[in-house]
Write a protein that holds these residues in place. Structure first.
Motif, PDB file in Angstrom:
ATOM      1  N   GLY A   2       0.816  -1.198   0.000  1.00 25.17           N
ATOM      2  CA  GLY A   2       0.000   0.000   0.000  1.00 25.17           C
ATOM      3  C   GLY A   2       0.849   1.246   0.000  1.00 25.17           C
ATOM      4  O   GLY A   2       2.077   1.202   0.000  1.00 25.17           O
ATOM      5  N   SER A   3       0.173   2.365  -0.001  1.00 31.01           N
ATOM      6  CA  SER A   3       0.889   3.633  -0.050  1.00 31.01           C
ATOM      7  C   SER A   3       0.681   4.460   1.216  1.00 31.01           C
ATOM      8  O   SER A   3       0.869   5.665   1.202  1.00 31.01           O
ATOM      9  CB  SER A   3       0.424   4.427  -1.271  1.00 31.01           C
ATOM     10  OG  SER A   3      -0.966   4.683  -1.173  1.00 31.01           O
ATOM     11  N   ILE A   4       0.301   3.817   2.297  1.00 33.73           N
ATOM     12  CA  ILE A   4       0.062   4.526   3.550  1.00 33.73           C
ATOM     13  C   ILE A   4       1.364   4.585   4.344  1.00 33.73           C
ATOM     14  O   ILE A   4       1.995   3.564   4.595  1.00 33.73           O
ATOM     15  CB  ILE A   4      -1.023   3.825   4.397  1.00 33.73           C
ATOM     16  CG1 ILE A   4      -2.313   3.666   3.606  1.00 33.73           C
ATOM     17  CG2 ILE A   4      -1.252   4.570   5.707  1.00 33.73           C
ATOM     18  CD1 ILE A   4      -2.953   4.970   3.193  1.00 33.73           C
ATOM     19  N   LEU A   5       1.758   5.769   4.746  1.00 30.13           N
ATOM     20  CA  LEU A   5       2.951   5.959   5.549  1.00 30.13           C
ATOM     21  C   LEU A   5       2.539   6.063   7.009  1.00 30.13           C
ATOM     22  O   LEU A   5       1.702   6.896   7.368  1.00 30.13           O
ATOM     23  CB  LEU A   5       3.691   7.225   5.120  1.00 30.13           C
ATOM     24  CG  LEU A   5       4.940   7.573   5.932  1.00 30.13           C
ATOM     25  CD1 LEU A   5       6.007   6.496   5.759  1.00 30.13           C
ATOM     26  CD2 LEU A   5       5.471   8.924   5.509  1.00 30.13           C
ATOM     27  N   ILE A   6       3.103   5.203   7.846  1.00 22.24           N
ATOM     28  CA  ILE A   6       2.820   5.243   9.277  1.00 22.24           C
ATOM     29  C   ILE A   6       3.945   6.031   9.927  1.00 22.24           C
ATOM     30  O   ILE A   6       5.105   5.615   9.887  1.00 22.24           O
ATOM     31  CB  ILE A   6       2.734   3.827   9.863  1.00 22.24           C
ATOM     32  CG1 ILE A   6       1.625   3.051   9.151  1.00 22.24           C
ATOM     33  CG2 ILE A   6       2.496   3.884  11.373  1.00 22.24           C
ATOM     34  CD1 ILE A   6       1.607   1.580   9.446  1.00 22.24           C
ATOM     35  N   PRO A   7       3.624   7.151  10.524  1.00 25.84           N
ATOM     36  CA  PRO A   7       4.670   7.981  11.128  1.00 25.84           C
ATOM     37  C   PRO A   7       5.386   7.244  12.267  1.00 25.84           C
ATOM     38  O   PRO A   7       4.781   6.431  12.972  1.00 25.84           O
ATOM     39  CB  PRO A   7       3.910   9.196  11.668  1.00 25.84           C
ATOM     40  CG  PRO A   7       2.626   9.219  10.916  1.00 25.84           C
ATOM     41  CD  PRO A   7       2.309   7.790  10.619  1.00 25.84           C
ATOM     42  N   GLU A   8       6.643   7.554  12.426  1.00 23.16           N
ATOM     43  CA  GLU A   8       7.446   6.951  13.486  1.00 23.16           C
ATOM     44  C   GLU A   8       6.800   7.217  14.844  1.00 23.16           C
ATOM     45  O   GLU A   8       6.320   8.320  15.122  1.00 23.16           O
ATOM     46  CB  GLU A   8       8.862   7.535  13.460  1.00 23.16           C
ATOM     47  CG  GLU A   8       9.779   6.901  14.481  1.00 23.16           C
ATOM     48  CD  GLU A   8      11.198   7.423  14.399  1.00 23.16           C
ATOM     49  OE1 GLU A   8      11.946   7.232  15.376  1.00 23.16           O
ATOM     50  OE2 GLU A   8      11.568   8.019  13.362  1.00 23.16           O
ATOM     51  N   GLY A   9       6.757   6.185  15.664  1.00 24.35           N
ATOM     52  CA  GLY A   9       6.210   6.307  17.009  1.00 24.35           C
ATOM     53  C   GLY A   9       4.706   6.126  17.100  1.00 24.35           C
ATOM     54  O   GLY A   9       4.160   6.083  18.196  1.00 24.35           O
TER      55      GLY A   9
END
Length: 102
Positions: A2-9
């Motif tokens: 997918g193209s969803i970016l999960i932010p760090e933390g």
């Protein structure tokens, strides 16, 4: 994939109830479709995490459905259905049915 970016933390939550209902994988993923190609279905796990008894379970289910199909004319919901409160699984707490023999 997918193209969803999960932010760090940040945290994510997996919902097992959404498995096998991916609209990018299946047309009409919420429909109960016995003719759907089951490849990619994750009900018995996948890869090294797959259920070793899945072939027996599928054979048993197929045998049971064949036997039932010979004896049952119709199955219908005969009352109010209830789902349990559960954030990760889709299940039935109550699913009353009426069976008419052939």
């Amino acid at each position: 994939m997918g193209s969803i970016l999960i932010p760090e933390g940040k945290m994510i939550l997996m919902f097992l109830g959404s498995a096998n209902r991916d609209p990018q994988r299946w047309d009409n993923p919420d429909d109960f479709d016995l003719g759907r190609d089951p490849s990619g279905h994750v009900g018995f796990g996948f890869g090294i995490h797959q259920c070793v008894g899945q072939h027996i379970a599928r054979l048993e289910a197929s045998t049971l459905h064949t036997a039932l199909a010979r004896r049952i004319a119709t199955i219908e919901i005969s009352g109010a259905t209830r789902r349990p409160h559960n954030n990760t699984l889709r299940a039935w707490e109550s699913l009353p049915i009426r069976v008419h023999l052939a």
